[in-house]
Design a protein around this motif. Structure first.
Motif, PDB file in Angstrom:
ATOM      1  N   ARG A 353       0.833  -1.203   0.000  1.00  0.00           N
ATOM      2  CA  ARG A 353       0.000   0.000   0.000  1.00  0.00           C
ATOM      3  C   ARG A 353       0.870   1.256   0.000  1.00  0.00           C
ATOM      4  O   ARG A 353       0.533   2.259  -0.642  1.00  0.00           O
ATOM      5  CB  ARG A 353      -0.923  -0.002   1.213  1.00  0.00           C
ATOM      6  CG  ARG A 353      -1.990  -1.073   1.175  1.00  0.00           C
ATOM      7  CD  ARG A 353      -2.849  -1.056   2.415  1.00  0.00           C
ATOM      8  NE  ARG A 353      -3.701   0.129   2.471  1.00  0.00           N
ATOM      9  CZ  ARG A 353      -4.476   0.435   3.502  1.00  0.00           C
ATOM     10  NH1 ARG A 353      -4.500  -0.358   4.562  1.00  0.00           N
ATOM     11  NH2 ARG A 353      -5.210   1.528   3.494  1.00  0.00           N
ATOM     12  N   ALA A 354       1.995   1.213   0.687  1.00  0.00           N
ATOM     13  CA  ALA A 354       2.897   2.367   0.720  1.00  0.00           C
ATOM     14  C   ALA A 354       3.461   2.660  -0.666  1.00  0.00           C
ATOM     15  O   ALA A 354       3.513   3.820  -1.106  1.00  0.00           O
ATOM     16  CB  ALA A 354       4.025   2.125   1.711  1.00  0.00           C
ATOM     17  N   VAL A 355       3.870   1.622  -1.362  1.00  0.00           N
ATOM     18  CA  VAL A 355       4.401   1.789  -2.725  1.00  0.00           C
ATOM     19  C   VAL A 355       3.309   2.339  -3.639  1.00  0.00           C
ATOM     20  O   VAL A 355       3.556   3.221  -4.478  1.00  0.00           O
ATOM     21  CB  VAL A 355       4.946   0.450  -3.260  1.00  0.00           C
ATOM     22  CG1 VAL A 355       5.309   0.577  -4.729  1.00  0.00           C
ATOM     23  CG2 VAL A 355       6.150   0.010  -2.454  1.00  0.00           C
ATOM     24  N   CYS A 356       2.094   1.827  -3.466  1.00  0.00           N
ATOM     25  CA  CYS A 356       0.965   2.288  -4.275  1.00  0.00           C
ATOM     26  C   CYS A 356       0.670   3.771  -4.031  1.00  0.00           C
ATOM     27  O   CYS A 356       0.283   4.498  -4.950  1.00  0.00           O
ATOM     28  CB  CYS A 356      -0.259   1.437  -3.952  1.00  0.00           C
ATOM     29  SG  CYS A 356      -1.826   2.092  -4.546  1.00  0.00           S
ATOM     30  N   ARG A 357       0.871   4.237  -2.812  1.00  0.00           N
ATOM     31  CA  ARG A 357       0.512   5.609  -2.448  1.00  0.00           C
ATOM     32  C   ARG A 357       1.524   6.657  -2.897  1.00  0.00           C
ATOM     33  O   ARG A 357       1.197   7.843  -2.984  1.00  0.00           O
ATOM     34  CB  ARG A 357       0.370   5.705  -0.925  1.00  0.00           C
ATOM     35  CG  ARG A 357      -0.809   4.947  -0.350  1.00  0.00           C
ATOM     36  CD  ARG A 357      -0.737   4.912   1.162  1.00  0.00           C
ATOM     37  NE  ARG A 357      -1.970   4.434   1.775  1.00  0.00           N
ATOM     38  CZ  ARG A 357      -2.219   4.479   3.083  1.00  0.00           C
ATOM     39  NH1 ARG A 357      -1.308   4.971   3.908  1.00  0.00           N
ATOM     40  NH2 ARG A 357      -3.359   4.025   3.558  1.00  0.00           N
ATOM     41  N   LEU A 358       2.750   6.264  -3.154  1.00  0.00           N
ATOM     42  CA  LEU A 358       3.818   7.230  -3.445  1.00  0.00           C
ATOM     43  C   LEU A 358       3.491   8.211  -4.580  1.00  0.00           C
ATOM     44  O   LEU A 358       3.845   9.388  -4.488  1.00  0.00           O
ATOM     45  CB  LEU A 358       5.127   6.490  -3.742  1.00  0.00           C
ATOM     46  CG  LEU A 358       5.914   6.018  -2.517  1.00  0.00           C
ATOM     47  CD1 LEU A 358       7.102   5.175  -2.942  1.00  0.00           C
ATOM     48  CD2 LEU A 358       6.378   7.208  -1.677  1.00  0.00           C
ATOM     49  N   PRO A 359       2.830   7.780  -5.669  1.00  0.00           N
ATOM     50  CA  PRO A 359       2.525   8.750  -6.738  1.00  0.00           C
ATOM     51  C   PRO A 359       1.662   9.923  -6.288  1.00  0.00           C
ATOM     52  O   PRO A 359       1.656  10.965  -6.948  1.00  0.00           O
ATOM     53  CB  PRO A 359       1.777   7.890  -7.776  1.00  0.00           C
ATOM     54  CG  PRO A 359       2.260   6.496  -7.535  1.00  0.00           C
ATOM     55  CD  PRO A 359       2.467   6.405  -6.064  1.00  0.00           C
ATOM     56  N   VAL A 360       0.929   9.782  -5.178  1.00  0.00           N
ATOM     57  CA  VAL A 360       0.091  10.877  -4.697  1.00  0.00           C
ATOM     58  C   VAL A 360       0.950  12.034  -4.195  1.00  0.00           C
ATOM     59  O   VAL A 360       0.574  13.203  -4.314  1.00  0.00           O
ATOM     60  CB  VAL A 360      -0.838  10.371  -3.567  1.00  0.00           C
ATOM     61  CG1 VAL A 360      -1.660  11.516  -2.992  1.00  0.00           C
ATOM     62  CG2 VAL A 360      -1.752   9.269  -4.081  1.00  0.00           C
TER      63      VAL A 360
END
Length: 530
Positions: A353-360
């Motif tokens: 989830r952390a990796v997924c959130r980085l683009p934000v």
């Protein structure tokens, strides 16, 4: 009849299921390794009324504490105090409306046997469920844009504040550094996990507020100080919209409620948080403005006028930490939206989830570098985004949801059932059904639904005309003036030239070391506690 009795019992059971399951999960967790889960419960897994209060109060007042004296210099002390109280009360009312709509939406969905075990309800989903896809689109657009710029403001504030401790780096370089630091908030799963952070954040802001108050009084009035505000309508309404922004922090109300074990108890929490915030904002803004007067017109950050001392450095550091926490508050709903878009919202792995959130974080970082105008950007966001997100849309949504007499009369409101669920288990359901089978009544200080609609209409008209109309004109005029004066991508907004390259390199190495340690520590703690 037996059939009716079974149906009534089924209704009660469905309403009780969600809350009971959450309580059982917490109990089961605490029965494991006692020492580990005691730490987890204390620091990491919050959901009580007190957690919600700390979250609301901590999220409501952060960097804006430093810009309120600037607003007072624009509009005068009396107007500043009156509008703080006015917008604080108005904001508490719309937060109450949001809480009512959340409970209404959740109760309807639970009657349809919808489970929210691995799903965080958000404001745009409430609008979609109650009013349809067009409301969802409007709510999603305004809410996400406001939270995006709210995160940008926290990042700008970090760079602005640290400069008063270490001016060897310009503010733009500090923005690069703190953008990377704030990106570590991707490891915090949800608002359940802000328990210790909310408490610490509010404690830090309380120290800063009273430091500003006491330091200003001890300093006394500056030589030749003047208090001429307001002198221009543009400045007056710019300051007013910054105050509107100050008490518009309930864009994350739904997420905070969803993190509660008993969200029906939220309704008065925001008002109680606002009353505490008044004890921080009014004395500090009044004292700083009394001491420095019109000098604040060219110093949007209150720290810039106070003399250097260990007390001031402590306040700056504590405020930096709180701004990191508030960045997480503003960004977490955006993380949820992005997770739902890419299909990762139900994933249990915190690292994925952390990796997924980085683009934000990337566009937030970029916007903070483009518009480093600490102070004026608050007013622009307040007039154009906060006015709709947390004032106009909730009031209109409440009016349209309960516009028909049948909805007000026949809607089975989940909050009443949740509050009385244990009593319903021990008393005959039929005797209470007709009393409970109604939408929530207006609060005690409003005698009827007509009064509720009158207050909502006043809220919409006032904020639309004063906040969005006049406030938008004034704040954008001031914002454009900042762009013309300093330019986009300003290297160091309202500060002297940057230091030599050797000093910069040395300081960057030091900061990178701290950042690396912070990332590793936060990742390790998050993985253990989660």
């Amino acid at each position: 009849m037996p059939g009716e009795k079974q149906a009534e019992e089924a209704i009660v059971e469905r309403f009780n299921e969600s809350t009971e399951n959450e309580e059982k999960e917490v109990e089961l967790e605490e029965k494991g390794d006692h020492s580990i889960f005691s730490v987890k419960s204390l620091l990491w897994h919050g959901g009580s009324v007190y957690d919600a209060w700390f979250s609301c109060a901590s999220n409501q007042v952060a960097q804006v504490l430093l810009t309120l004296p600037y607003s007072f210099s624009q509009m005068g002390m009396l107007s500043g105090i009156i509008l703080q109280i006015f917008y604080g009360v108005l904001g508490s009312w719309t937060a109450y409306l949001i809480s009512v709509l959340y409970i209404e939406y959740r109760s309807r969905k639970e009657k349809e046997n919808v489970s929210f075990k691995n799903h965080v309800i958000q404001w745009f989903e409430v609008l979609d469920g109650l009013l349809g896809p067009y409301w969802k689109a409007i709510g999603l657009a305004f809410n996400c844009t406001f939270l995006l710029f709210g995160s940008v403001i926290q990042l700008i504030a970090c760079a602005s504040n640290i400069y008063y401790i270490n001016d060897k780096l310009d503010k733009r370089t500090w923005t690069y550094i703190f953008g990377a630091c704030c990106a570590t908030t991707v490891f915090i799963p949800s608002f359940h996990n802000y328990r210790i952070w909310s408490f610490l954040g509010l404690a830090m802001t309380t120290y800063t507020a009273w430091y500003l108050t006491i330091a200003s009084l001890v300093h006394g009035q500056a030589e030749g100080v003047t208090h001429q505000g307001p002198t221009k309508l543009v400045l007056y309404f710019t300051g007013a919209t910054n105050i509107l922004y100050t008490f518009g922090g309930h864009a994350v109300t739904v997420e905070i409620m969803h993190a509660m074990w008993k969200p029906q108890k939220f309704k008065s929490i925001y008002l109680l948080a606002t009353l505490y915030v008044f004890t921080l904002t009014i004395p500090s803004a009044t004292s700083v403005y009394w001491a420095f007067g019109d000098q604040l017109l060219d110093h949007s950050n209150a720290f810039s006028l106070l003399p250097h001392s260990a007390w001031r450095d402590a306040a700056v550091i504590l405020m930096l930490i709180h701004q990191f926490i508030t960045f997480g508050f503003a960004c977490t709903p955006l993380y949820f939206v992005w997770e739902k878009v890419v299909g990762m919202h139900d994933t249990k792995s915190i690292c994925l989830r952390a990796v997924c959130r980085l683009p934000v974080v990337t566009p937030i970082w970029f916007l903070a570098i483009i518009f480093p105008f600490f102070g004026p950007i608050n007013s622009a966001v307040g007039s154009l985004l906060v006015s709709f997100t947390v004032y106009i849309i909730p009031a209109l949504a409440h009016m349209f949801t309960y516009k028909s007499a049948s909805t007000r009369k026949d809607s089975l409101h989940g909050s009443v059932i949740w509050m009385l669920k244990r009593q319903l288990e021990s008393f005959p359901f039929r005797s209470l059904y007709r009393k409970l089978n109604a939408a929530e009544k207006p609060p005690f200080f409003l005698p009827s639904w007509t009064a509720v609609y009158a207050l909502n209409t006043f809220t919409v008209i006032w904020v639309l005309v004063i906040g969005f109309g006049l406030g938008g004109w004034a704040s954008m005029a001031n914002f454009i003036e900042q762009v013309d004066t300093f330019g986009l991508f300003a290297k160091c907004y309202q500060c002297p030239p940057s230091p030599s390259s050797s000093e910069t390199t040395e300081c960057l190495r030091y900061i990178c070391g701290i950042f690396g340690f912070a990332v590793v520590s936060l990742l390790g703690c998050s993985t253990l506690l989660y």
